[in-house]
Design a protein around this motif. Sequence first.
Motif, PDB file in Angstrom:
ATOM      1  N   ILE A  60      25.307  48.930  17.138  1.00 23.90           N
ATOM      2  CA  ILE A  60      24.034  48.855  17.843  1.00 23.90           C
ATOM      3  C   ILE A  60      24.301  48.283  19.236  1.00 23.90           C
ATOM      4  O   ILE A  60      24.810  47.166  19.369  1.00 23.90           O
ATOM      5  CB  ILE A  60      23.028  47.954  17.098  1.00 23.90           C
ATOM      6  CG1 ILE A  60      22.884  48.395  15.636  1.00 23.90           C
ATOM      7  CG2 ILE A  60      21.687  47.950  17.816  1.00 23.90           C
ATOM      8  CD1 ILE A  60      22.317  49.783  15.461  1.00 23.90           C
ATOM      9  N   GLU A 116      22.605  47.512  23.040  1.00 22.38           N
ATOM     10  CA  GLU A 116      21.385  47.382  23.831  1.00 22.38           C
ATOM     11  C   GLU A 116      21.772  47.199  25.299  1.00 22.38           C
ATOM     12  O   GLU A 116      22.564  46.311  25.637  1.00 22.38           O
ATOM     13  CB  GLU A 116      20.574  46.178  23.350  1.00 22.38           C
ATOM     14  CG  GLU A 116      19.241  46.031  24.039  1.00 22.38           C
ATOM     15  CD  GLU A 116      18.403  44.908  23.449  1.00 22.38           C
ATOM     16  OE1 GLU A 116      17.370  44.566  24.052  1.00 22.38           O
ATOM     17  OE2 GLU A 116      18.783  44.378  22.387  1.00 22.38           O
ATOM     18  N   PRO A 137      19.655  57.419  18.711  1.00 23.34           N
ATOM     19  CA  PRO A 137      20.652  57.500  17.628  1.00 23.34           C
ATOM     20  C   PRO A 137      21.645  58.616  17.932  1.00 23.34           C
ATOM     21  O   PRO A 137      21.242  59.748  18.224  1.00 23.34           O
ATOM     22  CB  PRO A 137      19.799  57.826  16.394  1.00 23.34           C
ATOM     23  CG  PRO A 137      18.557  58.452  16.924  1.00 23.34           C
ATOM     24  CD  PRO A 137      18.314  57.849  18.272  1.00 23.34           C
ATOM     25  N   VAL A 190      17.807  50.792  23.022  1.00 21.51           N
ATOM     26  CA  VAL A 190      18.835  50.559  22.006  1.00 21.51           C
ATOM     27  C   VAL A 190      19.450  51.885  21.579  1.00 21.51           C
ATOM     28  O   VAL A 190      18.745  52.863  21.325  1.00 21.51           O
ATOM     29  CB  VAL A 190      18.232  49.839  20.782  1.00 21.51           C
ATOM     30  CG1 VAL A 190      19.278  49.667  19.690  1.00 21.51           C
ATOM     31  CG2 VAL A 190      17.671  48.475  21.200  1.00 21.51           C
ATOM     32  N   ALA A 198      22.042  53.503  18.678  1.00 21.68           N
ATOM     33  CA  ALA A 198      22.706  53.300  17.386  1.00 21.68           C
ATOM     34  C   ALA A 198      23.788  54.359  17.244  1.00 21.68           C
ATOM     35  O   ALA A 198      23.493  55.552  17.192  1.00 21.68           O
ATOM     36  CB  ALA A 198      21.698  53.403  16.250  1.00 21.68           C
ATOM     37  N   GLU A 210      25.983  46.789  12.210  1.00 22.23           N
ATOM     38  CA  GLU A 210      25.067  46.728  11.080  1.00 22.23           C
ATOM     39  C   GLU A 210      25.564  47.674   9.998  1.00 22.23           C
ATOM     40  O   GLU A 210      26.263  48.658  10.281  1.00 22.23           O
ATOM     41  CB  GLU A 210      23.643  47.114  11.477  1.00 22.23           C
ATOM     42  CG  GLU A 210      22.956  46.102  12.387  1.00 22.23           C
ATOM     43  CD  GLU A 210      21.501  46.466  12.662  1.00 22.23           C
ATOM     44  OE1 GLU A 210      21.060  47.543  12.198  1.00 22.23           O
ATOM     45  OE2 GLU A 210      20.825  45.681  13.356  1.00 22.23           O
TER      46      GLU A 210
END
Length: 420
Positions: free
Chosen positions: A5, A7, A366, A388, A390, A418
């Motif tokens: 992840i 940011e 994503p 963000v 992913a 994560e």
Amino acid sequence: MDILIVEGNGPLNGTVPISGSKNAALPILIASLLMEGPVYYTNVPRLRDIGTTLKLLEVLGCPADMDEAGNVTAQPCEIAYQAPYELVRTMRASALCLGPLLARLGRASVALPGGCAIGARPVDMHLTALEKMGATFNLDAGYIEGFTDGLKGAHIAFPFPTVGGTENLLMAASLAEGTTVLENAAREPEVCDLAEFLIQCGARITGHGTSEITIEGVPTLRQPENASYRIMSDRIEAGTYMAAACITRGEVLLKDCPVESMEAVIAAFEDMGAKMDAREDGLFVSAKEKLSCVDVKTLPYPGFPTDMQAQIMAVMTMAEGSGVIEETIFENRYMHVQELVRMGARIKLSGRTAFVRGVEGLTGAPVMASDLRASASLVVAALAAHGVTAIRRIYHLDRGYENIDAKLNAVGAKVRREQE
């Protein structure tokens, strides 16, 4: 499975230590199979591919231990001839076992290797060259089976420079009878690092770093007593953090950066408007102003490396103007393009050519990593994107970047792992 992840958090500032080179460490570790007696290495990166290589060495009768500081001790003993599929399937460099095993045992059985799906990368040139030295091969149930009554020196002209082929032949020829000459040899710094290690252990090699290398075979190889060999720093890791500094308009010191082996990469980023300052402890990178797109063509060393193509493309997605990237090494190395487009990039493909037009900003999304350097390009883009991002399938990333999340966070990024 881990997700990264990222940011967007503004400019990167600080110092990033550059680890030992994966692409140098893999063949040098495999060269342990050639040795009479123990071998010691320093500055070995803690990576997934390195761990696989250490397991492979153990299976082949050369147990190797690595400590937390990146020091490796290898103990060649009863060398075995078979490199099993379970280990080879994830790593292209495992094909480098062929030369050492044939030189030491006269026999090799190596499963057809895997690795990143970025192109065919056939081992045909390795086999053709080893056949000229007296080896014979057949393919049996997914394994390359090789045999020889003794490798003999030969004059070998590669049809085009092959890093793996040059490394395989360097190792095989070091213990062959007579003299081997490699024409159109790869000139990459990692090839030179392997040659320097072999020379430390008694090999007779000249011309490495040029397109013609001469190897006079010797009866045995052994590292001098109380000696060790330091793996060179990773020029591709350094280039990736250079890209990260540039896309975020930051200032970063790349500690232990191998500046002398990065001329083409440094020149490309300087053409884009970044400032580079070589210092005693590394390379200082500054990109306070918005950069401009450039044209890039990947070429064998000393040209612009294919392993940096995806990362410089990520930087160009947010640069002024437009640029053209031509990929001449691998035919399937644009799988990151659609993921960058998902983040708002403007990129069009035509065969092996990518046309990039810079945009004002990228947006987190994503995305899916497809190979090692594609993973790196998505991280670079995510550092400058709004929101963000992913990134899935980051096991690719862990094959080539040591502690990338910790290193980025230390210079101001916001990166975490994560579980999916």
